[in-house]
Scaffold this active site. Structure first.
Site, mmCIF file in Angstrom:
data_model
loop_
_atom_site.group_PDB
_atom_site.id
_atom_site.type_symbol
_atom_site.label_atom_id
_atom_site.label_comp_id
_atom_site.label_asym_id
_atom_site.label_seq_id
_atom_site.Cartn_x
_atom_site.Cartn_y
_atom_site.Cartn_z
ATOM 1 N N ARG A 30 55.420 34.263 35.260
ATOM 2 C CA ARG A 30 54.731 33.015 34.678
ATOM 3 C C ARG A 30 55.665 32.222 33.813
ATOM 4 N NH1 ARG A 30 49.935 36.585 32.453
ATOM 5 N NH2 ARG A 30 51.991 38.161 32.262
ATOM 6 N N ARG A 39 49.854 29.981 41.227
ATOM 7 C CA ARG A 39 48.951 30.862 40.682
ATOM 8 C C ARG A 39 47.778 29.958 40.333
ATOM 9 N NH1 ARG A 39 45.912 33.738 38.744
ATOM 10 N NH2 ARG A 39 46.067 35.531 37.330
ATOM 11 N N ASP A 76 52.035 43.787 43.665
ATOM 12 C CA ASP A 76 51.716 44.618 42.387
ATOM 13 C C ASP A 76 51.636 46.046 42.855
ATOM 14 O OD1 ASP A 76 51.187 43.774 39.414
ATOM 15 O OD2 ASP A 76 50.070 45.662 39.830
ATOM 16 N N TYR A 152 47.135 54.049 35.416
ATOM 17 C CA TYR A 152 46.182 52.952 35.837
ATOM 18 C C TYR A 152 44.817 53.254 36.379
ATOM 19 C CZ TYR A 152 49.805 49.914 34.041
ATOM 20 O OH TYR A 152 50.884 49.452 33.477
HETATM 21 O O1 CP3 Z 1 59.241 41.610 40.031
HETATM 22 C C1 CP3 Z 1 58.779 40.801 40.690
HETATM 23 O O2 CP3 Z 1 59.170 39.509 40.544
HETATM 24 C C2 CP3 Z 1 57.650 41.047 41.840
HETATM 25 C C3 CP3 Z 1 56.449 41.321 41.344
HETATM 26 C C4 CP3 Z 1 55.898 42.232 40.467
HETATM 27 C C5 CP3 Z 1 54.643 42.150 39.904
HETATM 28 N N1 CP3 Z 1 54.233 43.250 39.127
HETATM 29 C C6 CP3 Z 1 53.822 40.837 39.814
HETATM 30 C C7 CP3 Z 1 52.934 40.773 38.729
HETATM 31 C C8 CP3 Z 1 56.143 43.513 40.270
HETATM 32 C C9 CP3 Z 1 57.483 44.458 40.933
HETATM 33 C C10 CP3 Z 1 55.294 44.580 39.469
HETATM 34 C C11 CP3 Z 1 55.252 45.667 38.970
HETATM 35 C C12 CP3 Z 1 54.387 46.224 38.228
HETATM 36 N N2 CP3 Z 1 52.923 45.945 37.978
HETATM 37 C C13 CP3 Z 1 54.487 47.322 37.227
HETATM 38 C C14 CP3 Z 1 55.860 47.881 36.961
HETATM 39 C C15 CP3 Z 1 56.990 47.315 36.449
HETATM 40 C C16 CP3 Z 1 56.741 47.077 34.936
HETATM 41 O O3 CP3 Z 1 56.657 45.821 34.615
HETATM 42 O O4 CP3 Z 1 56.465 48.052 34.487
HETATM 43 C C17 CP3 Z 1 53.293 47.339 36.540
HETATM 44 C C18 CP3 Z 1 53.258 48.328 35.268
HETATM 45 C C19 CP3 Z 1 52.437 46.736 36.848
HETATM 46 C C20 CP3 Z 1 50.899 46.504 36.702
HETATM 47 C C21 CP3 Z 1 50.632 45.440 35.937
HETATM 48 N N3 CP3 Z 1 50.638 43.932 36.852
HETATM 49 C C22 CP3 Z 1 50.183 44.822 34.726
HETATM 50 C C23 CP3 Z 1 50.453 45.790 33.653
HETATM 51 C C24 CP3 Z 1 50.023 43.498 34.541
HETATM 52 C C25 CP3 Z 1 49.336 42.577 33.555
HETATM 53 C C26 CP3 Z 1 50.724 42.381 32.625
HETATM 54 C C27 CP3 Z 1 51.309 40.873 32.642
HETATM 55 O O5 CP3 Z 1 52.328 40.837 32.633
HETATM 56 O O6 CP3 Z 1 50.264 40.097 32.814
HETATM 57 C C28 CP3 Z 1 50.142 43.242 36.138
HETATM 58 C C29 CP3 Z 1 50.061 41.738 36.671
HETATM 59 C C30 CP3 Z 1 51.247 40.848 37.177
HETATM 60 N N4 CP3 Z 1 51.951 41.688 38.151
HETATM 61 C C31 CP3 Z 1 51.802 39.725 36.945
HETATM 62 C C32 CP3 Z 1 52.901 39.478 37.952
HETATM 63 C C33 CP3 Z 1 53.539 38.203 37.850
HETATM 64 C C34 CP3 Z 1 51.218 38.714 36.078
HETATM 65 C C35 CP3 Z 1 49.873 38.278 36.388
HETATM 66 C C36 CP3 Z 1 49.633 36.963 36.458
HETATM 67 O O7 CP3 Z 1 50.421 35.836 36.918
HETATM 68 O O8 CP3 Z 1 48.345 36.238 36.345
#
Ligand code: CP3
Length: 345
Positions: A30, A39, A76, A152
């Site tokens: 984002r 998105r 994700d 989760y």
């Molecule tokens: O790294 C990258 O660019 C690749 C994509 C990636 C995402 N999530 C995209 C994402 C990766 C490698 C993840 C891993 C992930 N997802 C983890 C482990 C790494 C870390 O950050 O600790 C975890 C715990 C998740 C679970 C998750 N996904 C959460 C808790 C959230 C919400 C928090 C947030 O930042 O909004 C997500 C959503 C998410 N995953 C987004 C992205 C780009 C944001 C959502 C959006 O764009 O609407």
């Protein structure tokens, strides 16, 4: 390093490459206006993950803008519970929401039968990205570690204290183990498909390893991850695996010794001298706090310099210690890449 060779894969093999490779956790996301645009076109976050055209596009965006040494598949970690049949939703501004599993019926309903069909679009994304990525940029596949994914699944979303998942794991150990076993199997299938579709390295995110009581670290963090690494290594011995036990503190060493991983990603709470000690055994990746990238300027460049001077004379991958913050100015990222590229050791 030959022309088609990638700096990032060379570092994971243990080569010291002079100028260290760089990529950033959550580099697609984002903070990039071009990500926000795609998105908005998607029906929801999961729709973005399961649409190979859109997911490939956002995977490639940070490569085009910054020229990182590696792209990380856009998906994700919660794709795995979703594929096992647990409803998962991402609510705007609230993060992930799942129907929590805390009973025998809930665990038994997790089904491996539909995992392959569910994750096939992600494998198509990998193929598409690999075919469009420049030859000298590596493609990283990933999954969550079973403990982090289970937090989760049991909590039903993010958590501050992990009270429900810990109570469940301690009071229903067999049921918890059954849940972990299903996550392990689904994750091996998911990762093997990413590799056969073109992923050249794998990263396993254990984002909540730091929440595990020390006397359960072996059972909840090491053992399930060890099974995944062993299964992947048996089929794909040449594919490097990076482990990331975020928040593991002094247990990083135990994690590294037990797992047979090729490199370890390190979070910002780990001091540089502990990173150097880890580097005696294997390549390290990390661990700039994402806050420095929000601050920018000299605060940022001094912190980057400290990491490079301490670590870049041995196998090292420059990265953040966790995901980039959504309010990070993209110009600060560009300055970071320029500084790392200018490093000659
Ligand atoms: O790294 C990258 O660019 C690749 C994509 C990636 C995402 N999530 C995209 C994402 C990766 C490698 C993840 C891993 C992930 N997802 C983890 C482990 C790494 C870390 O950050 O600790 C975890 C715990 C998740 C679970 C998750 N996904 C959460 C808790 C959230 C919400 C928090 C947030 O930042 O909004 C997500 C959503 C998410 N995953 C987004 C992205 C780009 C944001 C959502 C959006 O764009 O609407």
């Amino acid at each position: 390093m030959c022309a088609s060779e990638n700096r990032f894969l060379a570092a994971l093999r243990g080569d010291t490459v002079g100028t260290p490779p760089i990529w950033l956790m959550r580099q697609a996301g984002r903070y990039l206006p071009e990500y926000q645009e795609v998105r908005r076109q998607a029906a929801g976050f999961l729709d973005l993950c399961f649409n190979p055209d859109r997911a490939a596009e956002v995977t490639l965006q940070p490569i085009r803008r910054f020229g990182f040494d590696a792209a990380i598949l856009f998906s994700d970690i919660l794709v795995v519970p979703y594929a096992l049949g647990q409803p998962v939703d991402f609510l705007e501004g609230e993060g992930p929401k799942l129907d929590p599993i805390r009973s025998e019926d809930g665990v038994r309903a997790l089904s491996l039968g539909k995992v392959e069909a569910a994750v096939t679009p992600v494998w198509r994304t990998v193929e598409k990205v690999r075919s469009e990525l420049p030859g000298d940029v590596a493609l990283i596949g990933f999954a969550g570690a079973p403990w982090t994914v289970a937090t989760y699944m049991v909590e039903g979303g993010g958590s501050k204290d992990f009270a429900s998942v810990k109570a469940f794991a301690l009071s229903e150990p067999q049921l918890f183990q059954e849940m972990i076993d299903r996550v392990v199997e689904a994750t091996v299938l998911y990762l093997a498909g990413q590799i056969s579709s073109g992923a050249q390295a794998i990263k396993i995110f254990d984002s909540w390893a730091g929440a595990v009581p020390a006397d359960r670290f072996g059972a909840w963090v090491i053992e399930p991850t060890r099974r995944i690494v062993a299964a992947i290594k048996q089929r794909y011995p040449d594919i490097p695996v990076i482990g990331f036990p975020r928040g593991a503190g002094t247990l990083y060493h135990r994690y590294v010794d037990a797992l047979g991983i090729d490199a370890v990603a390190v979070d910002p709470s780990v001091p540089i001298d502990q990173m150097r000690a880890l580097q005696d055994g294997l390549p390290v990746q990390g661990n700039l706090d994402p806050a420095y990238l929000m601050a920018g300027g000299e605060i940022q460049s001094d912190a980057v310099n400290s990491l490079l001077s301490a670590l870049a004379d041995r196998p090292y991958v420059f990265n953040l210690g966790h995901g980039i913050n959504r309010f990070t100015p993209p110009e600060h990222v560009a300055a970071l890449v320029a500084q790392v590229r200018a490093w000659k050791g």
